[in-house]
Design a protein around this motif. Structure first.
Motif, mmCIF file in Angstrom:
data_model
loop_
_atom_site.group_PDB
_atom_site.id
_atom_site.type_symbol
_atom_site.label_atom_id
_atom_site.label_comp_id
_atom_site.label_asym_id
_atom_site.label_seq_id
_atom_site.Cartn_x
_atom_site.Cartn_y
_atom_site.Cartn_z
ATOM 1 N N ILE A 77 25.977 -76.591 13.937
ATOM 2 C CA ILE A 77 26.162 -77.147 15.295
ATOM 3 C C ILE A 77 25.526 -78.547 15.366
ATOM 4 N N LEU A 80 28.008 -80.850 14.065
ATOM 5 C CA LEU A 80 29.096 -81.056 15.033
ATOM 6 C C LEU A 80 28.657 -82.047 16.113
ATOM 7 N N ALA A 81 27.422 -81.927 16.556
ATOM 8 C CA ALA A 81 26.898 -82.876 17.560
ATOM 9 C C ALA A 81 26.930 -84.293 16.999
ATOM 10 N N GLU A 84 30.444 -85.735 17.054
ATOM 11 C CA GLU A 84 30.834 -86.187 18.396
ATOM 12 C C GLU A 84 30.121 -87.482 18.758
ATOM 13 N N HIS A 119 31.314 -84.001 24.831
ATOM 14 C CA HIS A 119 31.287 -83.083 23.683
ATOM 15 C C HIS A 119 29.915 -83.113 23.008
ATOM 16 N N THR A 120 29.389 -84.319 22.821
ATOM 17 C CA THR A 120 28.071 -84.442 22.176
ATOM 18 C C THR A 120 27.045 -83.635 22.966
ATOM 19 N N TYR A 123 27.276 -79.776 22.579
ATOM 20 C CA TYR A 123 26.692 -79.257 21.323
ATOM 21 C C TYR A 123 25.170 -79.398 21.334
ATOM 22 N N ARG A 126 23.755 -76.634 23.371
ATOM 23 C CA ARG A 126 23.901 -75.350 22.675
ATOM 24 C C ARG A 126 22.853 -75.209 21.573
ATOM 25 N N THR A 187 29.185 -70.698 21.903
ATOM 26 C CA THR A 187 29.577 -71.806 21.024
ATOM 27 C C THR A 187 31.098 -71.851 20.903
ATOM 28 N N ILE A 190 32.726 -73.786 23.662
ATOM 29 C CA ILE A 190 32.600 -75.255 23.510
ATOM 30 C C ILE A 190 33.687 -75.751 22.556
ATOM 31 N N LEU A 191 33.872 -75.021 21.458
ATOM 32 C CA LEU A 191 34.887 -75.431 20.483
ATOM 33 C C LEU A 191 36.292 -75.357 21.067
#
Ligand SMILES: [Fe+2]
Ligand SMILES: [Fe+2]
Length: 277
Positions: A77, A80-81, A84, A119-120, A123, A126, A187, A190-191
């Protein structure tokens, strides 16, 4: 700090900012898009000390198979952050680098930038809910570096929207499915949201690549003409190919079928390198 007076000022501050707050502050409404600058962009984005970009080999991310292990899940995650955050910085860079892009496109880029900021944040929150923090692990600058060579806004859209965001049409649902398999509905949601927004982001790239295409050129032909090694169509897809998402993004059957057939490995002889002139 005084609020930014123009889109250009907002984007430069975002790129050069060294706090997450500066990078994730949404663009003020109705920001005048005047005094757009000469197109020169910073070599690298500014980052908080804990999020300095390191070479990819120092920022390894566990495979999805590690999701069941909380420590590995948090690191995924975290990555992923960072993806973004890079997308946010890249849309800001496009606005700085291409001052002559049409006004309506620039407005769309700015709106998309704001979605990448959301989005950032999603994540990052989360990550925090799972006991982590953004900055706990080394991060790479892969996207920024890969887009460094782009010379026109159409090339930029081929690389960012039609390649990296296009690939996320496969990656995001795959990661969501993995999260659900482990009961991580938060999570996964969010995806789902990211995947949905990504369809619009790919659609943006497609519409404008078409708008800049040569007469009679298809989206695929325009895409191939303007995508250079080490980028290639194999980077625009994941393992499980999502056809419907691509239809919703407005991609035509020729594009979808060529992408479906794209290989992740490209022989030396088929690597399209930028002509040296
Ligand atoms: Fe995103
Ligand atoms: Fe996106």
């Amino acid at each position: 700090m005084t609020p930014p007076g123009t889109v250009q000022e907002f984007c430069l501050r975002l790129i050069q900012g060294e706090t997450l707050e500066e990078k994730l502050a949404p663009p003020p409404r109705d920001l005048p898009d005047v005094a757009r600058g000469d197109g020169s962009v910073p070599e690298a984005p500014g980052r908080p000390a804990t999020l300095r970009i390191v070479p990819g080999r120092e920022a390894r991310v566990p495979p999805l198979a590690g999701w069941g292990d909380l420590d590995q899940r948090v690191r995924i995650i975290h990555a992923l952050a960072n993806h973004e955050l890079q997308a946010t910085e890249l849309f800001a860079r496009a606005l700085v680098q291409f001052p002559d892009a049409p006004g309506p496109l620039r407005q769309e880029l700015l709106r998309t930038l704001a979605e990448e900021q959301v989005h950032t944040r999603l994540y990052v929150r989360r990550l925090e809910a799972l006991g982590g923090a953004f900055g706990d692990h080394p991060v790479s600058g892969l996207f920024w570096n890969r887009l460094r060579e782009t010379r026109t806004i159409a090339e930029f859209l081929c690389a960012l929207s039609l390649t990296f965001e296009n690939a996320n049409l496969d990656h995001a649902p795959e990661i969501a499915a993995t999260a659900r398999l482990h009961g991580d509905e938060e999570t996964a949601r969010i995806l789902d949201r990211v995947a949905k927004d990504e369809e619009r982001h790919v659609d943006l790239g497609r519409r404008w690549v078409d708008a800049f295409a040569a007469p009679g050129e298809s989206t695929w032909q325009a895409y191939r003409r303007q995508l250079f090694w080490p980028l290639h169509p194999g980077r625009a897809r994941g393992e499980v190919f999502q056809t419907e998402a691509r239809r919703r993004a407005g991609l035509d059957p020729e594009f979808i079928e060529n992408l479906r057939a794209a290989e992740s490995e490209v022989p030396e002889s088929e690597r399209q390198r930028r002509p040296t002139s």
